[in-house]
Write an enzyme that holds these catalytic residues in place. Sequence first.
Site, PDB file in Angstrom:
ATOM      1  N   CYS A  11       2.062  -0.214  -8.982  1.00 53.09           N
ATOM      2  CA  CYS A  11       0.992  -0.224  -7.982  1.00 53.09           C
ATOM      3  C   CYS A  11       1.501   0.375  -6.669  1.00 53.09           C
ATOM      4  CB  CYS A  11       0.484  -1.643  -7.740  1.00 53.09           C
ATOM      5  SG  CYS A  11      -0.820  -1.735  -6.490  1.00 53.09           S
ATOM      6  N   CYS A  49       0.451  -1.665  -3.515  1.00 51.43           N
ATOM      7  CA  CYS A  49       1.148  -2.933  -3.277  1.00 51.43           C
ATOM      8  C   CYS A  49       2.601  -2.717  -2.854  1.00 51.43           C
ATOM      9  CB  CYS A  49       1.121  -3.791  -4.543  1.00 51.43           C
ATOM     10  SG  CYS A  49      -0.523  -4.190  -5.137  1.00 51.43           S
ATOM     11  N   ASP A  50       3.291  -1.849  -3.588  1.00 55.47           N
ATOM     12  CA  ASP A  50       4.734  -1.738  -3.417  1.00 55.47           C
ATOM     13  C   ASP A  50       5.175  -0.527  -2.603  1.00 55.47           C
ATOM     14  OD1 ASP A  50       4.954  -4.012  -4.909  1.00 55.47           O
ATOM     15  OD2 ASP A  50       5.282  -2.962  -6.801  1.00 55.47           O
TER      16      ASP A  50
END
Length: 516
Positions: free
Chosen positions: A337, A340-341
């Site tokens: 992701c 997200c990361d």
Amino acid sequence: MLDQATLNQLKTVYADLNSAFRLRVSAKGHPAEQELVGMMRDVASTSDKIELVELDSEGFETRFERDGEVLPIVIRGVPGGHEFTTLILAILNADGKGKWPDDGIRKRIAALKGPINLVSYVSTGCVNCPDVVQALNQMALIHADFHHEMVEGTHFQSEISERKIQGVPAVMAGDTLLHAGKADLADLLEKLEAHFGTGEIEAAETKEYDVTVIGGGPAGAAAAIYTARKGLKTAIVAERIGGQVNETKGIENLVSIPYTEGPQLAANLFEHLAEYPIDILEHRRVERIEDGPRKTLHMKGGETITTGALILATGAKWRQLGIPGEKENIGRGVAFCPHCDGPFYKDKPVVVVGGGNSGVEAAIDLAGICSHVTLLEFAGELKADGVLVKKAESLDNLTIKLNIAASKVLDNGSKVVGIEAKGRTDNMTETIEADGIFVQIGLTPNSAPFKGLVELNPMGEIVVDGHCRTGKPGIYAAGDLTTVPFKQIIIAMGEGAKAGLSAFEDFARGNIEQLS
């Protein structure tokens, strides 16, 4: 500080609180003291059942009391962004409100062997983190010896560095990385059972249905709604209602709805299912299926179901590369992701594997924050839409490599340092230095539990006819795990409805015996 619209909404949400709550905040002297205290002061102002207590102590955290009892959940940092919902639900759940696991799952949680002490590291920009944190908070409130801390990483960078956290959410049990990445309650519960062990679980009564649907995405929900409307006793067994939809951001091609988002659509599916007498058995995994005139489903945790008709609608999941070093480094540099990361790799080099729309979009997004992005594509050309390819090719810090296959993720024992890739035309291996590897190579059908039960094609898809029937009487399949082309939400919904109507047709013809 919270805006007036949010404050008004919280007043409604907390209007029916039964217990008295204290938010015990430690932030004295911290650079972000006013941010945290201001947020908690605003939350407390929305109900006379919530009191803010400012402690004259070090630390940067919020603890919760309910009617004088200290609760086993702690929030360290400022729960802004996506984690603001976690703060709100912590109070609601502790008051017995909100969407809770059903009795069968609560028994499994209560049977875990304690003591259990977990720390979850999150980012407020992570769309997957709240699901993990909220599930663990609920477990802590259910279990007699379970403590859970959420750490919002912005103000704890040294701790994150010391623990070598490179992706979120990351759940630590002591020095062990228990979980990394997206997960639902079913995933987490299984990992806790494996790590901590479990005591004896009270045997559950076998449940009987006319139709059981496995899978809670658009196809599964449609199938269950259609069979219930036809008067068939129906259950839906799912890890999570909404399935893969929960991880989808903007949805603009669902006809009649110009725009929605995945979590909202998932909530709408649940709401629609709840309008009918459908038993929703969420957070379940089916371990084994016995075929016959009535099929028997054996689920993780010991629950058993018998059913006349079985509709398989478990969808698909993100495909992994399957190369050495990938699985071992998930959460240590291997990620799925970019939203997200991605922030963990600010000003660092990364690699994106996959040249479809998702891969090229990820590369473009990451190029905005990373020092350099290398995009690897197995084929001789990028498969993404032309406008995305043109944008990617215009970026100075994005290198595109075609006809190349990722062969090994490299690490130094604690984190990713690069990737090996082999050219498909010259058979030459090269090493690309990178701090993060983002895998974006599409989806694979969730059909493994049904291997040997129904026919699968070489891609792992369940073979169905035009009526969603498999080769086994009384077993149907619908959605992204079947041979039906074009994996789209609207098509999955239609296929689910078709599977439900086909099952009803077989009951009506007497091919399947209906429960009295």
